[in-house]
Write a protein that holds these residues in place. Structure first.
Motif, mmCIF file in Angstrom:
data_model
loop_
_atom_site.group_PDB
_atom_site.id
_atom_site.type_symbol
_atom_site.label_atom_id
_atom_site.label_comp_id
_atom_site.label_asym_id
_atom_site.label_seq_id
_atom_site.Cartn_x
_atom_site.Cartn_y
_atom_site.Cartn_z
ATOM 1 N N VAL A 1 0.825 -1.204 0.000
ATOM 2 C CA VAL A 1 0.000 0.000 0.000
ATOM 3 C C VAL A 1 0.860 1.255 0.000
ATOM 4 N N CYS A 2 1.989 1.208 0.716
ATOM 5 C CA CYS A 2 2.831 2.392 0.895
ATOM 6 C C CYS A 2 4.159 2.304 0.158
ATOM 7 N N ASN A 3 4.264 1.400 -0.801
ATOM 8 C CA ASN A 3 5.475 1.256 -1.592
ATOM 9 C C ASN A 3 5.130 1.197 -3.077
ATOM 10 N N PRO A 4 5.997 1.736 -3.939
ATOM 11 C CA PRO A 4 5.748 1.646 -5.385
ATOM 12 C C PRO A 4 5.735 0.188 -5.838
ATOM 13 N N ASP A 5 4.902 -0.108 -6.827
ATOM 14 C CA ASP A 5 4.782 -1.478 -7.320
ATOM 15 C C ASP A 5 6.122 -2.062 -7.745
ATOM 16 N N SER A 6 6.928 -1.271 -8.447
ATOM 17 C CA SER A 6 8.188 -1.791 -8.967
ATOM 18 C C SER A 6 9.129 -2.174 -7.830
ATOM 19 N N ARG A 7 9.131 -1.396 -6.749
ATOM 20 C CA ARG A 7 9.993 -1.735 -5.607
ATOM 21 C C ARG A 7 9.532 -3.031 -4.965
ATOM 22 N N VAL A 8 8.230 -3.180 -4.777
ATOM 23 C CA VAL A 8 7.689 -4.395 -4.168
ATOM 24 C C VAL A 8 8.040 -5.616 -5.008
ATOM 25 N N PHE A 9 7.750 -5.538 -6.297
ATOM 26 C CA PHE A 9 7.955 -6.693 -7.182
ATOM 27 C C PHE A 9 9.438 -7.023 -7.334
ATOM 28 N N ASP A 10 10.242 -6.024 -7.664
ATOM 29 C CA ASP A 10 11.664 -6.274 -7.914
ATOM 30 C C ASP A 10 12.356 -6.828 -6.683
ATOM 31 N N ASN A 11 12.107 -6.233 -5.520
ATOM 32 C CA ASN A 11 12.748 -6.692 -4.285
ATOM 33 C C ASN A 11 12.342 -8.116 -3.942
ATOM 34 N N ASN A 12 11.054 -8.387 -3.972
ATOM 35 C CA ASN A 12 10.575 -9.691 -3.524
ATOM 36 C C ASN A 12 10.999 -10.826 -4.455
ATOM 37 N N VAL A 13 10.912 -10.593 -5.741
ATOM 38 C CA VAL A 13 11.275 -11.648 -6.687
ATOM 39 C C VAL A 13 12.784 -11.880 -6.693
ATOM 40 N N ALA A 14 13.567 -10.801 -6.717
ATOM 41 C CA ALA A 14 15.026 -10.947 -6.760
ATOM 42 C C ALA A 14 15.546 -11.617 -5.496
ATOM 43 N N SER A 15 15.090 -11.178 -4.330
ATOM 44 C CA SER A 15 15.592 -11.760 -3.086
ATOM 45 C C SER A 15 15.191 -13.222 -2.957
ATOM 46 N N THR A 16 13.966 -13.540 -3.356
ATOM 47 C CA THR A 16 13.513 -14.935 -3.272
ATOM 48 C C THR A 16 14.309 -15.813 -4.227
ATOM 49 N N TYR A 17 14.520 -15.343 -5.445
ATOM 50 C CA TYR A 17 15.311 -16.129 -6.397
ATOM 51 C C TYR A 17 16.728 -16.333 -5.880
ATOM 52 N N ASN A 18 17.343 -15.264 -5.399
ATOM 53 C CA ASN A 18 18.733 -15.351 -4.962
ATOM 54 C C ASN A 18 18.901 -16.288 -3.768
ATOM 55 N N VAL A 19 18.011 -16.187 -2.795
ATOM 56 C CA VAL A 19 18.126 -17.008 -1.590
ATOM 57 C C VAL A 19 17.806 -18.463 -1.888
ATOM 58 N N LEU A 20 16.693 -18.712 -2.572
ATOM 59 C CA LEU A 20 16.288 -20.102 -2.819
ATOM 60 C C LEU A 20 17.237 -20.806 -3.775
ATOM 61 N N SER A 21 17.705 -20.107 -4.792
ATOM 62 C CA SER A 21 18.616 -20.756 -5.732
ATOM 63 C C SER A 21 19.960 -21.042 -5.069
ATOM 64 N N ALA A 22 20.437 -20.121 -4.212
ATOM 65 C CA ALA A 22 21.695 -20.353 -3.501
ATOM 66 C C ALA A 22 21.567 -21.526 -2.540
ATOM 67 N N ALA A 23 20.438 -21.599 -1.846
ATOM 68 C CA ALA A 23 20.204 -22.723 -0.941
ATOM 69 C C ALA A 23 20.131 -24.026 -1.724
ATOM 70 N N GLY A 24 19.428 -24.007 -2.842
ATOM 71 C CA GLY A 24 19.307 -25.209 -3.656
ATOM 72 C C GLY A 24 20.649 -25.698 -4.159
ATOM 73 N N GLN A 25 21.479 -24.779 -4.639
ATOM 74 C CA GLN A 25 22.801 -25.155 -5.130
ATOM 75 C C GLN A 25 23.661 -25.754 -4.033
ATOM 76 N N ALA A 26 23.418 -25.326 -2.787
ATOM 77 C CA ALA A 26 24.175 -25.853 -1.654
ATOM 78 C C ALA A 26 23.529 -27.101 -1.058
ATOM 79 N N GLY A 27 22.387 -27.536 -1.622
ATOM 80 C CA GLY A 27 21.708 -28.726 -1.124
ATOM 81 C C GLY A 27 20.999 -28.515 0.199
ATOM 82 N N ILE A 28 20.521 -27.282 0.447
ATOM 83 C CA ILE A 28 19.912 -26.927 1.729
ATOM 84 C C ILE A 28 18.400 -26.787 1.572
ATOM 85 N N ASP A 29 17.635 -27.396 2.469
ATOM 86 C CA ASP A 29 16.174 -27.283 2.450
ATOM 87 C C ASP A 29 15.737 -25.887 2.886
#
Length: 301
Positions: free
Chosen positions: A85-113
């Motif tokens: 509600v209080c953040n621009p759409d692009s900030r919400v989308f870019d931050n959430n998708v990028a951080s989720t991709y980076n964290v989950l893919s790094a965990a996956g590559q390391a074999g971490i649940d």
């Protein structure tokens, strides 16, 4: 639950200083788990069993380096811009998708649940500009996701990232979809049970579904202790709505109609927590403060 319930000596928690992250960090640390909290800043002091790293998880290299250096037994990803509600759409989308991709893919590559939080907003009802009507009630994990906003869309993208990581790296990922999160320390006037215009009240947009932040922390812990394999999505919601009215009446007031398949009784929540009980052995322990003037919340998750 104690650490004997799961084989995770060290758990990395992103968004550790957020409204949900603080409760998750405390619960895991109280059980004896060593918690490495990650956020944009570090707190001034720490408690036993915890340490904190300041990392911008939208930077892929930093996310990967952090997970490689900490080498946790599991990752809990809670970091997100959770107020669309209080953040621009692009900030919400870019931050959430990028951080989720980076964290989950790094965990996956390391074999971490991984255990991470998506949102009820993935369905589309919470922030829809048009009239959003459920296909059936109660809504479960299989219900179609059709968001109209950047926040809900970012969570749908995150869930697809989770499935991709599981396919590619053969790790376990639990996606938690919380209802609107309430909890101590955040107060908001509860709509009157009688005479509330549910068509204009913000709480009516998710039909009064909610969950206490302490129950969210309990579900994170339960997910860490459950060896389900692959990817599973689980709703996290209290048994009843907090508006004090029959849920079917709330849905009809907000949507103008009810779906043909409606199996709600009384104040039963519009979102189902049946899978959480079956898969994780989780049931909510905190209920709506029906007799209190104020309730705590919300976190828009």
């Amino acid at each position: 639950m104690t650490t004997t319930d799961y084989d995770h000596d060290t758990v990395l928690v992103t968004g550790a200083l957020g409204g949900v992250g603080r409760w998750v960090v405390d619960r895991l640390a109280d059980s004896g788990t060593h918690v490495v909290g990650v956020d944009l800043d570090r707190p001034e002091g720490t408690r036993s069993n915890t340490e904190f790293w300041a990392v911008d998880l939208t930077e892929k290299g930093l996310a990967r380096e952090t997970i490689d250096e900490v080498a946790p037994d599991a990752v809990v990803h809670l970091a997100a811009v959770s107020d669309p509600v209080c953040n621009p759409d692009s900030r919400v989308f870019d931050n959430n998708v990028a951080s989720t991709y980076n964290v989950l893919s790094a965990a996956g590559q390391a074999g971490i649940d991984v255990v991470w939080t998506s949102s009820q907003a993935a369905y589309g009802a919470l922030f829809a500009e048009s009239t959003w009507t459920p296909a059936y009630l109660p809504i479960d994990e299989a219900h179609e996701c059709r968001p109209e906003d950047a926040y809900g869309l970012s969570k749908v993208c995150g869930e697809e990232i989770a499935r991709t990581v599981v396919r590619r790296h053969d790790v376990s990922v639990t996606t938690i979809r919380p209802a609107t999160i309430f909890g101590p320390g955040r107060t908001r006037r509860r709509p009157h049970a009688d005479g509330t215009d549910l068509t204009s009240d913000a709480a009516g947009r998710n039909f009064g579904s909610f969950v206490d932040v302490r129950d969210v922390a309990r579900m994170v812990e339960a997910a860490l202790a459950t060896d389900h394999g692959g990817h599973e999505t689980v709703l996290c919601v209290a048994d009843e709505n907090y508006l004090g009215q029959p849920t079917a009446e709330i849905v009809e007031a907000v949507c103008g109609t009810l779906p043909d398949q409606c199996e709600l009784e009384g104040r039963q929540a519009a979102l189902s927590n049946a899978k959480a009980a079956d898969l994780l052995g989780w049931e909510p322990t905190y209920t709506s403060p029906r007799s209190e003037a104020d309730v705590s919340g919300p976190e828009w998750l």
